[in-house]
Design an enzyme around this catalytic site. Structure first.
Site, PDB file in Angstrom:
ATOM      1  CE  LYS A   1      -2.965   2.694   3.120  1.00  0.00           C
ATOM      2  NZ  LYS A   1      -3.581   2.750   4.476  1.00  0.00           N
TER       3      LYS A   1
ATOM      4  CG  ASP B   1      -5.471   8.465   4.325  1.00  0.00           C
ATOM      5  OD1 ASP B   1      -6.306   9.051   3.597  1.00  0.00           O
ATOM      6  OD2 ASP B   1      -5.769   7.563   5.124  1.00  0.00           O
TER       7      ASP B   1
ATOM      8  CE  LYS C   1      -6.130   9.229   7.720  1.00  0.00           C
ATOM      9  NZ  LYS C   1      -6.601   8.133   8.572  1.00  0.00           N
TER      10      LYS C   1
ATOM     11  CG  ASP D   1      -1.799   5.575   5.046  1.00  0.00           C
ATOM     12  OD1 ASP D   1      -1.694   4.589   5.795  1.00  0.00           O
ATOM     13  OD2 ASP D   1      -2.862   5.895   4.488  1.00  0.00           O
TER      14      ASP D   1
ATOM     15  CG  ASP E   1      -9.594   7.772   6.821  1.00  0.00           C
ATOM     16  OD1 ASP E   1      -8.566   7.829   6.110  1.00  0.00           O
ATOM     17  OD2 ASP E   1      -9.570   7.864   8.058  1.00  0.00           O
TER      18      ASP E   1
ATOM     19  CD  GLU F   1      -6.666   5.469   2.424  1.00  0.00           C
ATOM     20  OE1 GLU F   1      -5.507   5.178   2.764  1.00  0.00           O
ATOM     21  OE2 GLU F   1      -7.571   5.706   3.245  1.00  0.00           O
TER      22      GLU F   1
ATOM     23  NE  ARG G   1     -10.410  -1.014   4.280  1.00  0.00           N
ATOM     24  CZ  ARG G   1     -10.904  -1.119   5.507  1.00  0.00           C
ATOM     25  NH1 ARG G   1     -12.053  -1.754   5.716  1.00  0.00           N
ATOM     26  NH2 ARG G   1     -10.265  -0.594   6.531  1.00  0.00           N
TER      27      ARG G   1
END
Length: 462
Positions: free
Chosen positions: A227, A232, A239, A250, A309, A311, A313
């Site tokens: 990933k 993010d 967030k 991230d 949020d 995202e 996956r």
């Protein structure tokens, strides 16, 4: 070779003597009275990572005692000393075997790590002498791969956007004569990576799929998926400030995939390595994907967006699908992701949570984790929780509405995109040290990577 190691000790190498609370008294019995008096005066009790510099009769340091806890992994034995000692050359003075000293030397290198890209330091480091009987290649391999992960994660998002992450992968490919390629921007739609495109399309930094391949086609396929969300914001489900502060990390899953790839290639393992990374920024603009949208996926499953949020996956699902395609399936498929806060609640910030249905694979990982001092913990792929991902208008939702079991439901989401006959393990990691410990400075960190490397090495080097 890194500044913290030397191959020529010169004439002034200071002895590093590992002692435990049990062996300290025996060592002192063979020493002159002045040494016994000095150690007693300093209050040194051989506590883990403590050091005691012993002067000679002229007041110069002649040796250093290093406290060792036999219950800790060998790799951390010298990790504290690497940051506590003054500059100079040191040598291990112990009757431990070469394997022990090799692992202890790895820890020295991990402890000596510095991230000085933005705040250079001219302070000289202590250096450890590596004699011929230790495995210097293995030491460099482990230290360099971990430093790569740490450097990538520590780099601020301004300098680690999708194009920078892709460049890091290209440089790694060039270093090991691997094949490299990217699919960028709207070409992601043409090449059937719609979820990666959806997550990254709102950013001015073009989203991309990054791929690296290496090794003979005759060898078993090992596929690593990472990933690479370079920052993010949470998207339209934005967030809070505190949750966004460290979101440069991230892309830690992608950093792990590249670090593990470096380990595999530098060790010349007999595998066909494939690395797949989704490099995106989850930003906010008029083109951002929205809560309630339904996305297509590479596998053909429709995905309803419950929360923008969740995202990571979405980035992974297209890659996992691609990883399982083709006639020659992976002999092992590994994904790394900084995926859920729920995993941190479950195991804390210093253990890599993992998921797999392959008991043998996890058994090997658990054994390697203990040996390497790289802790992992298995969480269940509890099938009944799959109902939490049901959607009324799509095949699956990207997350559930419940506040419970979030790491499990995220893993179950990913499982939908992995072929049942492919041995698969998913790592949900922090990729960040929230505090400084010996060998593990605050900041970006490799978690589960060294343990997984040992599994791959043992499986495919027989």
């Amino acid at each position: 070779m890194r500044e913290c190691f030397v191959r020529d000790p010169g004439d002034q190498a200071t002895a590093l003597i590992p002692v435990t609370s049990d062996t300290l008294s025996r060592w002192l019995e063979g020493q002159p009275q002045r040494v016994r008096a000095w150690v007693e005066a300093t209050g040194f009790k051989a506590k883990s990572h403590s050091v005691c510099s012993i002067p000679d009769e002229q007041g110069q340091v002649q040796s250093v005692l290093v406290g060792v806890d036999e219950d800790q992994a060998v790799v951390w034995t010298l990790a504290g000393a690497a940051r506590k000692l003054t500059s100079g050359v040191y040598r291990l003075d112990t009757d431990r075997d070469a394997a022990w000293r090799t692992q202890a030397s790895v820890g020295w290198g991990l402890g000596a790590y510095r991230f000085d890209r933005y705040k250079p330091s001219d302070k000289p480091q202590p250096a450890l002498y590596l004699p011929d009987d230790v495995d210097a290649d293995e030491i460099m391999r482990q230290v360099d791969a971990t430093a790569l992960v740490r450097d990538l994660v520590n780099t601020p998002a301004q300098d680690m956007m999708p194009e920078h992450l892709a460049e890091a992968a290209r440089m790694l490919a060039d270093a090991y004569d691997a094949e490299f390629g990217t699919v960028e921007g709207d070409a992601l739609l043409d090449e059937r990576y719609p979820c990666i495109h959806a997550v990254g399309r709102a950013s001015q930094h073009t989203p991309r799929k990054v791929e690296l391949t290496w090794g003979s086609r005759k060898h078993p396929v090992v596929t690593l998926v990472g990933k690479g969300v370079c920052f993010d914001s949470g998207g339209l489900d934005i967030k809070p400030a505190g949750g966004m502060r460290h979101m440069k990390k991230d892309m830690g899953g992608a950093a792990h995939a590249l670090g593990l790839a470096q380990l595999i290639m530098s060790a010349k393992l007999p595998v066909r390595l494939r690395v797949l990374i989704g490099a995106v920024e989850n930003a906010i603009s008029g083109d951002a994907f929205r809560p309630g949208d339904v996305l297509a996926s590479r596998k053909g499953l429709s995905i309803e967006i419950e929360n923008t949020d969740a995202e990571g996956r979405l980035v992974l699902c297209d890659l996992l699908t691609a990883a399982c395609e083709g006639k020659k399936k992976p002999a092992v498929l590994v994904d790394f992701a900084t995926l859920t806060g729920a995993a941190r609640v479950a195991v804390g910030t210093e253990i890599a949570a993992c998921f797999t249905d392959d008991d043998a694979l996890f058994g090997e990982l658990q054994e390697s984790a203990v040996e390497s001092g790289d802790p992992v913990w298995r969480l269940p792929l509890h099938a009944p929780y799959r109902s939490g991902l049901d959607s009324q208008i799509a095949d699956i939702a990207n997350c559930g509405s419940s506040s419970y079991g979030g790491a499990i439901t995220a893993a179950l989401f990913l499982k939908e995109f992995v072929e049942p006959d492919v041995p698969w393990i998913h790592f949900d990691i922090m990729a960040w040290n929230t505090r400084t410990r010996p060998g593990r400075p605050k900041g970006g960190e490799a978690m589960g990577m060294r343990a997984m490397f040992e599994v791959i090495r043992k499986r495919f080097s027989r």
